[in-house]
Design an enzyme around this catalytic site. Structure first.
Site, short mmCIF file in Angstrom:
data_model
loop_
_atom_site.label_atom_id
_atom_site.label_comp_id
_atom_site.label_asym_id
_atom_site.label_seq_id
_atom_site.Cartn_x
_atom_site.Cartn_y
_atom_site.Cartn_z
N ALA A 8 0.86 -1.28 0.20
CA ALA A 8 0.31 0.12 -0.13
C ALA A 8 0.60 1.28 0.14
CB ALA A 8 -0.52 -0.25 1.16
N ALA A 9 0.79 1.93 -0.77
CA ALA A 9 1.46 3.89 -1.15
C ALA A 9 0.76 4.57 -1.80
CB ALA A 9 2.91 3.38 -1.55
N ILE A 64 0.43 6.11 -5.27
CA ILE A 64 1.04 5.29 -6.36
C ILE A 64 2.16 6.34 -7.44
CG2 ILE A 64 0.01 3.34 -6.59
CD1 ILE A 64 -1.79 4.52 -8.34
N TYR A 105 8.45 10.29 -3.99
CA TYR A 105 8.03 8.94 -4.44
C TYR A 105 9.24 8.64 -4.02
CZ TYR A 105 6.48 4.70 -6.25
OH TYR A 105 6.44 3.58 -6.59
N ILE A 129 1.46 11.98 -25.23
CA ILE A 129 2.86 11.56 -24.31
C ILE A 129 3.41 13.03 -23.85
CG2 ILE A 129 4.92 10.51 -25.25
CD1 ILE A 129 3.52 9.19 -28.03
N GLY A 189 9.55 15.28 -11.91
CA GLY A 189 9.16 14.61 -11.43
C GLY A 189 9.75 12.89 -11.89
N GLU A 190 9.95 13.32 -13.39
CA GLU A 190 9.70 11.84 -14.16
C GLU A 190 11.56 11.78 -14.44
OE1 GLU A 190 7.37 9.99 -17.99
OE2 GLU A 190 7.75 12.63 -17.73
#
Length: 310
Positions: free
Chosen positions: A74-75, A77, A144, A203, A271-272
């Site tokens: 669980a988190a 996502i 994350y 995209i 963040g990617e």
């Protein structure tokens, strides 16, 4: 064995529940259904709707149920969401630490045998050798990844100081039936959901960013091996070692729709990471495991599931 699976109504969790029930284990699921779905749940599993943020209630239940195994899946996502709400991901660290503390207590009582955690390859960040091994330095680019890395470090601490056996799986991009399109890692489900609704997928970025896609069945088989080998502990990558660009992934999926869709791009999101591929050689050698479902076969299985669902 009596097993807890947090996040057991989610994508990976629900597949794991099914597999463990098929093996004859007693399964209890904790899930707040924020991203998981009750329809994913195996009817043979016991279900408790509970938010892990309720630390005292969770600890009380874990100690009462006397679990022999804890799978913590669980988190929050979505790595992109973590950029804009890092405090929420920090809460996931507290949730995990509460479970680990409970596991430690059960271990001291001679009950708990192992704690198995779903981490991520995002912990490595960019500018690393690919495919990336567990010896690479971790420099996550989003909260994350920082959250998952922190939990990995706590598990290592509890193993060294309190002899708590654990496995942490640093996952590549898992895909397959039941995947939630709310997850950034779930780009396959995001694209398929839109295409099946006759909507244009987007995209983000130029599409040259790559990911290592691994089918859900192979992730489940690895988790079963982690359970069968109770004495083995540590951090392991789970990936195929192969990179596929988002543009190439789009082309693969577009085949199912007779090339109906054109590539439409939007600015890259924060963040990617640009490039991700994980080598699972360590886990392969120690557990005699290897992925069995290739990328194209996995895409076909996934497409058929989403098509039948829509």
């Amino acid at each position: 064995m009596k097993i807890l699976i947090t996040g057991g109504a989610g994508f990976i969790g629900s597949h794991l529940v099914d597999a463990l029930i098929n093996k004859g284990h007693q399964i209890i699921v904790f899930d707040n259904l924020s991203t998981g779905k009750k329809e994913n749940l195996n009817p043979k599993a016991s279900f408790k709707k509970i938010d892990l943020k309720n630390l005292s209630k969770v600890k009380k239940l874990v100690l009462k149920e006397k679990f022999e195994i804890i799978f913590h899946l669980a988190a929050q996502i979505n790595s992109r969401k973590s950029v804009f709400n890092p405090i929420n991901d920090a809460q996931d660290i507290l949730n995990a630490l509460n479970l680990i503390e409970s596991a430690k207590t059960l271990k001291e009582q001679g009950i708990l045998k192992k704690f198995i955690f779903a981490s991520t390859g995002v912990v490595y960040g960019d500018h690393v050798q690919r495919p990336t091994s567990e010896t690479e330095k971790e420099w996550p680019l989003c909260p994350y990844g920082i959250e998952k890395l922190t939990i990995d470090k706590y598990l290592n601490y509890y193993h060294r100081i309190f002899n708590l056996n654990f496995i942490s799986f640093r996952l590549a991009n898992v895909f397959g039936p039941r995947q939630n399109p709310q997850s950034e890692a779930g780009v396959i489900s995001i694209f398929l959901e839109k295409m099946l609704k006759n909507q244009q997928p987007t995209i983000y970025g130029d599409g040259t960013q790559t990911r290592d896609y691994i089918y859900i069945e192979d992730i489940i088989s690895a988790n079963l091996l982690a359970l069968e080998n109770l004495d083995k502990t540590g951090i392991y990558n789970l990936g195929t070692g192969f990179e596929t660009s988002v543009n190439k992934l789009f082309d693969h999926l577009n085949v199912f729709f007779n090339q109906e869709y054109e590539k439409k791009h939007a600015p890259a999101q924060l963040g990617e990471g640009k490039k991700i591929a994980l080598t699972a050689e360590k886990f392969k050698q120690e557990f005699n495991w290897k992925p069995k479902i290739n990328f194209e076969a996995g895409l076909t299985k996934t497409f058929n599931w989403f098509k039948n669902k829509s």
